[in-house]
Motif scaffolding. Structure first.
Motif, PDB file in Angstrom:
ATOM      1  N   GLN A  31       0.829  -1.212   0.000  1.00  0.00           N
ATOM      2  CA  GLN A  31       0.000   0.000   0.000  1.00  0.00           C
ATOM      3  C   GLN A  31       0.861   1.259   0.000  1.00  0.00           C
ATOM      4  OE1 GLN A  31      -0.374  -2.592   2.016  1.00  0.00           O
ATOM      5  NE2 GLN A  31      -2.530  -3.227   2.153  1.00  0.00           N
ATOM      6  N   VAL A  32       1.950   1.224   0.740  1.00  0.00           N
ATOM      7  CA  VAL A  32       2.863   2.363   0.764  1.00  0.00           C
ATOM      8  C   VAL A  32       3.644   2.446  -0.544  1.00  0.00           C
ATOM      9  CG1 VAL A  32       4.882   3.370   1.905  1.00  0.00           C
ATOM     10  CG2 VAL A  32       3.051   2.362   3.279  1.00  0.00           C
ATOM     11  N   ALA A  33       4.138   1.305  -1.016  1.00  0.00           N
ATOM     12  CA  ALA A  33       4.936   1.296  -2.243  1.00  0.00           C
ATOM     13  C   ALA A  33       4.144   1.833  -3.424  1.00  0.00           C
ATOM     14  CB  ALA A  33       5.431  -0.111  -2.527  1.00  0.00           C
ATOM     15  N   ALA A  34       2.841   1.551  -3.466  1.00  0.00           N
ATOM     16  CA  ALA A  34       2.017   1.994  -4.592  1.00  0.00           C
ATOM     17  C   ALA A  34       1.896   3.509  -4.646  1.00  0.00           C
ATOM     18  CB  ALA A  34       0.631   1.354  -4.493  1.00  0.00           C
ATOM     19  N   ARG A  35       2.140   4.192  -3.528  1.00  0.00           N
ATOM     20  CA  ARG A  35       2.028   5.656  -3.480  1.00  0.00           C
ATOM     21  C   ARG A  35       3.258   6.366  -4.047  1.00  0.00           C
ATOM     22  NH1 ARG A  35      -2.832   8.292  -1.974  1.00  0.00           N
ATOM     23  NH2 ARG A  35      -4.043   6.839  -0.696  1.00  0.00           N
ATOM     24  N   GLY A  36       4.336   5.628  -4.237  1.00  0.00           N
ATOM     25  CA  GLY A  36       5.591   6.267  -4.623  1.00  0.00           C
ATOM     26  C   GLY A  36       5.574   6.824  -6.032  1.00  0.00           C
ATOM     27  N   GLY A  37       6.168   7.974  -6.198  1.00  0.00           N
ATOM     28  CA  GLY A  37       6.362   8.519  -7.529  1.00  0.00           C
ATOM     29  C   GLY A  37       7.638   8.001  -8.152  1.00  0.00           C
ATOM     30  N   GLN A  38       8.508   7.426  -7.319  1.00  0.00           N
ATOM     31  CA  GLN A  38       9.769   6.848  -7.764  1.00  0.00           C
ATOM     32  C   GLN A  38       9.951   5.555  -6.978  1.00  0.00           C
ATOM     33  OE1 GLN A  38      13.298   9.065  -6.616  1.00  0.00           O
ATOM     34  NE2 GLN A  38      14.393   8.456  -8.462  1.00  0.00           N
ATOM     35  N   HIS A  39      10.194   4.453  -7.685  1.00  0.00           N
ATOM     36  CA  HIS A  39      10.274   3.149  -7.025  1.00  0.00           C
ATOM     37  C   HIS A  39      11.630   2.529  -7.314  1.00  0.00           C
ATOM     38  CE1 HIS A  39       7.879  -0.656  -5.749  1.00  0.00           C
ATOM     39  NE2 HIS A  39       9.155  -0.757  -5.403  1.00  0.00           N
TER      40      HIS A  39
ATOM     41  N   ARG B 277      26.758  -9.444  -4.355  1.00  0.00           N
ATOM     42  CA  ARG B 277      26.722  -7.995  -4.509  1.00  0.00           C
ATOM     43  C   ARG B 277      25.288  -7.511  -4.344  1.00  0.00           C
ATOM     44  NH1 ARG B 277      30.492  -9.577  -8.452  1.00  0.00           N
ATOM     45  NH2 ARG B 277      32.543  -8.543  -8.258  1.00  0.00           N
ATOM     46  N   THR B 278      25.162  -6.277  -3.858  1.00  0.00           N
ATOM     47  CA  THR B 278      23.856  -5.629  -3.740  1.00  0.00           C
ATOM     48  C   THR B 278      23.737  -4.580  -4.830  1.00  0.00           C
ATOM     49  OG1 THR B 278      23.558  -6.000  -1.369  1.00  0.00           O
ATOM     50  CG2 THR B 278      22.432  -4.103  -2.312  1.00  0.00           C
ATOM     51  N   GLY B 279      22.577  -4.569  -5.480  1.00  0.00           N
ATOM     52  CA  GLY B 279      22.335  -3.580  -6.517  1.00  0.00           C
ATOM     53  C   GLY B 279      20.990  -2.901  -6.314  1.00  0.00           C
ATOM     54  N   VAL B 280      20.846  -1.724  -6.898  1.00  0.00           N
ATOM     55  CA  VAL B 280      19.599  -0.961  -6.821  1.00  0.00           C
ATOM     56  C   VAL B 280      19.278  -0.462  -8.220  1.00  0.00           C
ATOM     57  CG1 VAL B 280      18.396   0.996  -5.791  1.00  0.00           C
ATOM     58  CG2 VAL B 280      20.164  -0.198  -4.487  1.00  0.00           C
ATOM     59  N   ARG B 281      18.013  -0.605  -8.604  1.00  0.00           N
ATOM     60  CA  ARG B 281      17.630  -0.087  -9.921  1.00  0.00           C
ATOM     61  C   ARG B 281      16.245   0.532  -9.864  1.00  0.00           C
ATOM     62  NH1 ARG B 281      14.467  -3.710 -12.966  1.00  0.00           N
ATOM     63  NH2 ARG B 281      14.089  -5.715 -11.925  1.00  0.00           N
ATOM     64  N   MET B 282      16.036   1.461 -10.764  1.00  0.00           N
ATOM     65  CA  MET B 282      14.745   2.122 -10.892  1.00  0.00           C
ATOM     66  C   MET B 282      13.795   1.208 -11.657  1.00  0.00           C
ATOM     67  SD  MET B 282      13.350   5.201 -10.260  1.00  0.00           S
ATOM     68  CE  MET B 282      14.740   6.328 -10.320  1.00  0.00           C
ATOM     69  N   LEU B 283      12.547   1.100 -11.170  1.00  0.00           N
ATOM     70  CA  LEU B 283      11.565   0.223 -11.796  1.00  0.00           C
ATOM     71  C   LEU B 283      10.690   0.989 -12.787  1.00  0.00           C
ATOM     72  CD1 LEU B 283      10.353  -1.983  -8.801  1.00  0.00           C
ATOM     73  CD2 LEU B 283      12.228  -2.407 -10.403  1.00  0.00           C
ATOM     74  N   SER B 284      10.393   0.346 -13.888  1.00  0.00           N
ATOM     75  CA  SER B 284       9.420   0.892 -14.831  1.00  0.00           C
ATOM     76  C   SER B 284       8.016   0.635 -14.299  1.00  0.00           C
ATOM     77  CB  SER B 284       9.595   0.232 -16.198  1.00  0.00           C
ATOM     78  OG  SER B 284       9.282  -1.151 -16.100  1.00  0.00           O
ATOM     79  N   ASP B 285       7.001   1.130 -14.991  1.00  0.00           N
ATOM     80  CA  ASP B 285       5.627   0.938 -14.527  1.00  0.00           C
ATOM     81  C   ASP B 285       5.268  -0.534 -14.445  1.00  0.00           C
ATOM     82  OD1 ASP B 285       5.358   3.636 -14.349  1.00  0.00           O
ATOM     83  OD2 ASP B 285       4.285   3.890 -16.241  1.00  0.00           O
ATOM     84  N   SER B 286       5.628  -1.289 -15.447  1.00  0.00           N
ATOM     85  CA  SER B 286       5.303  -2.719 -15.428  1.00  0.00           C
ATOM     86  C   SER B 286       6.086  -3.449 -14.345  1.00  0.00           C
ATOM     87  CB  SER B 286       5.587  -3.345 -16.799  1.00  0.00           C
ATOM     88  OG  SER B 286       6.964  -3.193 -17.141  1.00  0.00           O
ATOM     89  N   GLU B 287       7.341  -3.055 -14.156  1.00  0.00           N
ATOM     90  CA  GLU B 287       8.151  -3.679 -13.107  1.00  0.00           C
ATOM     91  C   GLU B 287       7.624  -3.330 -11.725  1.00  0.00           C
ATOM     92  OE1 GLU B 287      12.551  -3.940 -15.213  1.00  0.00           O
ATOM     93  OE2 GLU B 287      11.881  -2.048 -14.333  1.00  0.00           O
ATOM     94  N   ARG B 288       7.091  -2.137 -11.612  1.00  0.00           N
ATOM     95  CA  ARG B 288       6.491  -1.754 -10.320  1.00  0.00           C
ATOM     96  C   ARG B 288       5.316  -2.677  -9.996  1.00  0.00           C
ATOM     97  NH1 ARG B 288       4.690   4.115  -9.274  1.00  0.00           N
ATOM     98  NH2 ARG B 288       4.605   3.270  -7.167  1.00  0.00           N
ATOM     99  N   ARG B 289       4.476  -2.934 -10.991  1.00  0.00           N
ATOM    100  CA  ARG B 289       3.320  -3.800 -10.755  1.00  0.00           C
ATOM    101  C   ARG B 289       3.776  -5.191 -10.301  1.00  0.00           C
ATOM    102  NH1 ARG B 289       1.411  -3.672 -15.418  1.00  0.00           N
ATOM    103  NH2 ARG B 289       2.116  -5.731 -16.134  1.00  0.00           N
ATOM    104  N   GLU B 290       4.828  -5.709 -10.928  1.00  0.00           N
ATOM    105  CA  GLU B 290       5.324  -7.021 -10.552  1.00  0.00           C
ATOM    106  C   GLU B 290       5.886  -7.026  -9.126  1.00  0.00           C
ATOM    107  OE1 GLU B 290       5.564 -10.217 -12.332  1.00  0.00           O
ATOM    108  OE2 GLU B 290       3.843  -9.090 -13.115  1.00  0.00           O
ATOM    109  N   GLU B 291       6.619  -5.954  -8.787  1.00  0.00           N
ATOM    110  CA  GLU B 291       7.215  -5.873  -7.450  1.00  0.00           C
ATOM    111  C   GLU B 291       6.133  -5.755  -6.376  1.00  0.00           C
ATOM    112  OE1 GLU B 291       9.839  -5.345  -4.122  1.00  0.00           O
ATOM    113  OE2 GLU B 291       9.808  -6.503  -5.985  1.00  0.00           O
ATOM    114  N   ILE B 292       5.111  -4.929  -6.654  1.00  0.00           N
ATOM    115  CA  ILE B 292       4.028  -4.793  -5.676  1.00  0.00           C
ATOM    116  C   ILE B 292       3.247  -6.096  -5.567  1.00  0.00           C
ATOM    117  CG2 ILE B 292       1.865  -3.577  -5.183  1.00  0.00           C
ATOM    118  CD1 ILE B 292       3.175  -1.077  -6.408  1.00  0.00           C
ATOM    119  N   ALA B 293       3.077  -6.784  -6.689  1.00  0.00           N
ATOM    120  CA  ALA B 293       2.420  -8.093  -6.657  1.00  0.00           C
ATOM    121  C   ALA B 293       3.227  -9.079  -5.827  1.00  0.00           C
ATOM    122  CB  ALA B 293       2.239  -8.614  -8.084  1.00  0.00           C
ATOM    123  N   ARG B 294       4.560  -9.063  -5.966  1.00  0.00           N
ATOM    124  CA  ARG B 294       5.409  -9.924  -5.124  1.00  0.00           C
ATOM    125  C   ARG B 294       5.228  -9.604  -3.656  1.00  0.00           C
ATOM    126  NH1 ARG B 294       9.369  -9.627  -2.018  1.00  0.00           N
ATOM    127  NH2 ARG B 294       9.671  -7.397  -2.396  1.00  0.00           N
TER     128      ARG B 294
END
Length: 553
Positions: free
Chosen positions: A493-501, A514-531
């Motif tokens: 619920q909080v993640a869905a509010r983000g303008g940047q994920h 190794r640890t990495g960080v990447r910006m998610l696209s709209d479709s990737e955001r949906r998958e991450e929130i679904a996870r």
């Protein structure tokens, strides 16, 4: 606002470059993915203790660089100027921290060497990190009075002016008392010195006049006998003038009819005229250099006395007249000092009463503002699953030695987390998620009143879900309209509010993790929130729910 974060060789992060935007940014990832490494890295840039254990295994050093656009350039510029660093307010602020694997660290602000202490001073102007172990920002009671005043839009100008007048009156009285005490201790010496200087009656420039006159009389004394000898040689019984006159009379009888003798007589006449002139000048000089031995003795005695007393008081003789006036004034202060002190005591009492009146009026407005703030925070608690908690703003008087331009009040935010539990400072709350939600409630109630323009909430949604998580997300989004927010979250619920994920994840490359960080696209955001909704196995139902959350946001 935090605009960029560059990390090199910190724990599991080999190389990472992130850019941030205004508004609400969310950071998600599985537990243990390394979200804390990002916060630790940012903490390094803000002056946290440099631990060589943060350096990635096999690396020589770790480097973190953070860039900011400033909401309050003058405050930052003042800190940098105090440390002797140059800063162009129109340019971004870049902080770089280097930690060596063998120990030690270095810091730079806009490529200028700086101390870790300076970074810690800059930190509150740049970022607020709210989590279980944070003790800055809203948790620091030293800033609570300013926050309450900003919330209530209180004007402290009257109290500040009254406090300044009060302190000035205190200083004037203290100075007068110190002067009086010193003067009383020195009274006997002052009386003797004033009497001595009064009897002497020195006059500015007197020493030079006496010295010049004495020198003239001393010269006259030396050459008086020589002048008399000259006078005798010129006009004595057998002097030059007598002989010249005799020769002239003889020539006058025999010169008639002889041109050469006539010329000789004329020359003698001229010589007599010059000699008479010389005799007159010698006489004038003798008269001018005539001195009175008694006057010479008196002048010498006066000069000796002037110079002796000047040495005694360690001043120049020409300064004795001014010294006499100064000492006489100090002596007069003793006699009139008690009256002056009485007047200053009355002035202090008046100034203190004026300050107390202004401070009491300010306190009354603070108490009223505190009640409004308490009500505003209380309205935010129930939706955040803190309905059993209570919040209060304590306003109580400070001891007299702590009175200040901002009044006589100590202000602190306190909470009680359970019915019947005593109130305690915010920082005493045990649960990190609970603490973060209290901070969020306070931030929403305070709106734009004070603090850094970048806020980081570390797992503010810990232990909650459903409607509470939605309430948290809604308030975070509202707060991000006036500040940049970065939220480490496990709540869809909080993640869905983000303008940047941003997604934080580990990857394994043979024996290296190794640890990495990447910006998610709209479709990737949906998958991450679904996870986040369904776990490791992402279902179509989870994807549909994720879509609904994103649309609702």
């Amino acid at each position: 606002m935090l605009t960029a974060l560059s990390i090199r060789d910190v724990v599991l992060i080999e190389a990472l470059d992130l850019e941030f935007r205004a508004g609400l940014g969310v950071l998600t990832g599985e537990t243990g993915a390394g979200k804390s490494i990002l916060l630790d890295s940012l903490g390094l840039a803000l002056g946290a203790r440099a631990d060589s254990g943060l350096v990635r295994q096999g690396a020589v050093q770790a480097v973190v660089t953070a860039s900011f656009e400033l909401a309050d350039p003058p405050a930052v510029a003042g800190l940098l100027a105090h440390s002797g660093l140059d800063f162009d307010r129109s340019e971004p602020l870049t902080i770089r921290r280097i930690v060596k694997a063998d120990g030690g660290s270095r810091a730079f602000v806009n490529d200028q060497p700086a101390s870790a202490g300076l970074l810690r001073e800059l930190g509150p102007h740049l970022v607020e990190i709210h989590g279980q172990h944070d003790d800055r920002g809203l948790l620091n009671p030293r800033g609570h009075r300013t926050l309450l005043d900003s919330f209530g839009k209180l004007d402290i100008a009257a109290a500040a002016a009254a406090h300044r007048a009060f302190r000035d009156a205190e200083a004037a009285l203290a100075e007068a008392r110190a002067t009086q005490e010193t003067a009383v201790r020195d009274r006997e010496w002052l009386e003797h010195a004033v009497a001595e200087l009064t009897a002497l009656a020195p006059v500015a420039g007197e020493e030079a006049q006496l010295a010049e006159r004495r020198a003239g009389m001393q010269r006259g004394e030396k050459i008086a006998s020589e002048l008399q000898a000259i006078a005798d040689l010129l006009d004595g019984g057998d002097g030059a003038l007598t002989r010249l006159r005799q020769a002239a009379r003889v020539l006058d009888r025999v010169a008639e009819g002889h041109p050469a003798l006539a010329e000789a007589l004329a020359a003698l006449d001229r010589a007599l005229i010059e000699a008479d002139g010389a005799q007159d000048k010698v006489g004038e000089a003798a008269e001018a250099l005539t001195f009175d031995p008694a006057q010479l003795e008196a002048d010498e005695a006066r000069l000796f006395e002037l110079r002796g007393i000047a040495r005694k008081h360690r001043v120049q003789p020409d300064d004795l007249a001014e010294l006499a006036e100064t000492l006489a004034s100090r002596l007069a202060t003793i006699e009139g000092g008690e009256g002056a002190i009485t007047r200053l005591e009355a002035a202090l009492a008046t100034a203190e009463a004026g300050y107390i009146a202004a401070a009491e009026a300010l306190s009354a407005t603070r108490v009223a503002a505190a009640a409004r703030l308490d009500a505003a925070v209380a309205a935010e608690l129930a939706p955040l699953k803190l309905d059993a908690a209570r919040f209060r703003t304590v306003v109580e008087p400070l001891p007299r030695d702590q009175w200040a331009a901002a009044g006589r009040d100590r202000v602190e935010f306190e909470v009680s987390t359970n019915p019947g539990a005593p109130f305690a400072p915010l920082i005493k709350i045990a649960s990190g998620g609970e603490l973060s939600r209290f901070i969020l409630a306070l931030k929403v109630a305070l709106a734009e009143e004070g603090g850094a323009r970048t806020l980081i909430f570390d797992e503010i949604d810990r232990g909650v879900g459903g409607a509470v998580a939605s309430a948290i997300g809604e308030r975070l989004a509202r707060l991000s309209e006036s500040a940049q927010l970065l939220v480490v979250t496990h709540s869809p619920q909080v993640a869905a509010r983000g303008g940047q994920h941003l997604l934080i994840a580990k990857r394994h490359d043979g024996l290296v993790t190794r640890t990495g960080v990447r910006m998610l696209s709209d479709s990737e955001r949906r998958e991450e929130i679904a996870r986040m909704l369904s776990g490791a196995q992402i279902t179509d139902e989870a994807r549909a729910q994720a879509e609904r959350l994103l649309e609702a946001a």
